[in-house]
Scaffold this active site. Structure first.
Site, PDB file in Angstrom:
ATOM      1  N   HIS A  32     -55.009  97.822 107.513  1.00 15.97           N
ATOM      2  CA  HIS A  32     -55.289  96.497 106.620  1.00 15.97           C
ATOM      3  C   HIS A  32     -55.539  95.386 107.286  1.00 15.97           C
ATOM      4  CE1 HIS A  32     -52.358  99.546 104.722  1.00 15.97           C
ATOM      5  NE2 HIS A  32     -53.724  99.437 103.899  1.00 15.97           N
TER       6      HIS A  32
ATOM      7  N   ASN B  38     -56.837 100.300  96.546  1.00 12.87           N
ATOM      8  CA  ASN B  38     -58.126 101.131  95.659  1.00 12.87           C
ATOM      9  C   ASN B  38     -57.767 102.097  94.742  1.00 12.87           C
ATOM     10  OD1 ASN B  38     -58.675 103.977  97.159  1.00 12.87           O
ATOM     11  ND2 ASN B  38     -57.393 102.733  98.807  1.00 12.87           N
TER      12      ASN B  38
ATOM     13  N   CYS C 147     -65.800  97.536 100.145  1.00  8.00           N
ATOM     14  CA  CYS C 147     -65.985  98.748 100.933  1.00  8.00           C
ATOM     15  C   CYS C 147     -66.725  99.800 100.342  1.00  8.00           C
ATOM     16  CB  CYS C 147     -64.713  99.321 101.211  1.00  8.00           C
ATOM     17  SG  CYS C 147     -64.593 101.017 101.913  1.00  8.00           S
TER      18      CYS C 147
ATOM     19  N   SER D 282     -51.440 101.072  97.050  1.00 13.76           N
ATOM     20  CA  SER D 282     -52.655 101.404  97.194  1.00 13.76           C
ATOM     21  C   SER D 282     -53.715 100.720  96.340  1.00 13.76           C
ATOM     22  CB  SER D 282     -53.223 102.829  97.519  1.00 13.76           C
ATOM     23  OG  SER D 282     -54.418 103.117  97.390  1.00 13.76           O
TER      24      SER D 282
ATOM     25  N   GLU E 270     -54.039  93.044 103.174  1.00 20.51           N
ATOM     26  CA  GLU E 270     -55.158  92.826 103.591  1.00 20.51           C
ATOM     27  C   GLU E 270     -55.589  91.375 103.838  1.00 20.51           C
ATOM     28  OE1 GLU E 270     -59.951  93.464 102.729  1.00 20.51           O
ATOM     29  OE2 GLU E 270     -58.550  95.123 102.224  1.00 20.51           O
TER      30      GLU E 270
END
Length: 323
Positions: A91, A241, A211, A239, A143
């Site tokens: 990250h 995503n 991404c 997480s 991140e």
């Protein structure tokens, strides 16, 4: 038997023939595969223990597996013995973390995803040009913390369109934006649209920050959600995503649940379902999908159908320290 009756009822309502729709792409992306391989290669080259700052990727199964092979996960650099090998998670980190590692004479292996490194570089470039950078993302995500650290005095985190309506930079003529890579594409674009409307001089990245793997998995889960009675997303709750996949599925009007593995599936969710969509976040091991399909097949015969929206063939090189 009377005491067991409720459990038997839940079991019986969950049984039946089903079709399982597997979203493709799903599970590991190139950045996650690279990060895991970095730790594995570091263990092979330097021997255990190899220290890893924070979770190498946001998945408990991955972390437990690497821990069993000699990786030691720590929260901060000062927990790493001087002179040891430390891997930085996918990250990304702030420049200050790198300085801390340097002060402790640590041998650093950088596991930052190249797509995250790209966003860091964009922030440095915009800040060097005197611009205030709007960082579209969630302020508490690792991140975003790492990206903001590249120029903390010049970065404003903007969480959503409502925040974009309120944000006030020092100079509206000197502004730019970047994005957290794991956001839901539609939400991120909605936030960017507000910023563009408010600040006509807004500079943008040359290429999208979201991404490719995040986008592909969101498109895939949306497709299976439209045909499903229930969507199960495999992934850890920290997480980003994986959370977004469940949210995207829910926007199609179907119940969606995020689970660590098959053991977290509630029988009550399965009652009346005849078609179940299954996907996995970019940090979730593929084996979890196989385990879930096996578990569902224990409740009745299943037919499995793959629905793939695109093929992925991206591969990232390893850093020189382990290549």
């Amino acid at each position: 038997m009377r005491a067991a009756a409720p459990a038997l009822d839940r079991w019986s309502t969950a049984t039946g023939e089903r079709e399982i729709l597997l979203a493709g792409p799903r599970s590991f992306c190139a950045g996650v595969e690279r990060a895991i391989e970095i730790v594995e290669q570091a263990l092979h080259r330097y021997g255990a223990p190899v220290y890893v700052r924070r979770q190498i990727v946001h998945n408990t199964h991955v972390v437990h597996g690497l821990s069993g092979r000699g990786a030691v996960f720590v929260e901060e650099i000062d927990e790493v013995p001087e002179g040891a090998v430390v891997v930085l998670a996918a990250h990304g980190v702030t420049p200050e973390v790198r300085l801390q590692a340097q002060r402790r004479s640590l041998r650093v292996v950088d596991g930052t995803c190249p797509l995250v490194s790209k966003v860091h570089a964009e922030v440095r470039k915009f800040a060097a040009a005197g611009k205030t950078v709007f960082l579209i993302g969630h302020a508490d995500h690792e991140e975003v913390v790492g990206t903001r650290g590249e120029a903390p005095g010049d970065v404003l985190v903007v969480a959503d369109p409502e925040a974009a309506e309120r944000v006030t930079p020092p100079d509206p003529e000197q502004v730019a934006y970047v994005m957290q890579t794991t956001l839901a594409l539609a939400e991120a674009e909605a936030t960017a649209a507000v910023l563009r409307q408010r600040f006509p001089a807004l500079a943008a990245p040359r290429k999208d920050d979201i991404c490719y793997a995040t986008t592909n998995r969101q498109h895939a889960v949306r497709d299976i959600a439209r045909e499903s009675d229930l969507v199960l997303v495999l992934g850890s709750r920290n997480s980003s995503n994986s959370l977004r996949l469940a949210e995207v599925a829910a926007t199609e009007g179907v119940p969606a649940q995020l689970v660590e593995d098959a053991g977290e599936v509630e029988l009550s969710w399965l009652a009346g379902t005849r078609r179940i969509g299954v996907t996995a976040g970019a940090s979730a091991p593929p084996q979890l999908v196989h385990d879930l399909v096996d578990a569902l097949s224990g409740l009745g015969s299943v037919q499995v159908r793959d629905i793939t929206v695109t093929e992925e063939n991206v591969r990232f090189n390893l850093p020189r320290e382990v290549s």
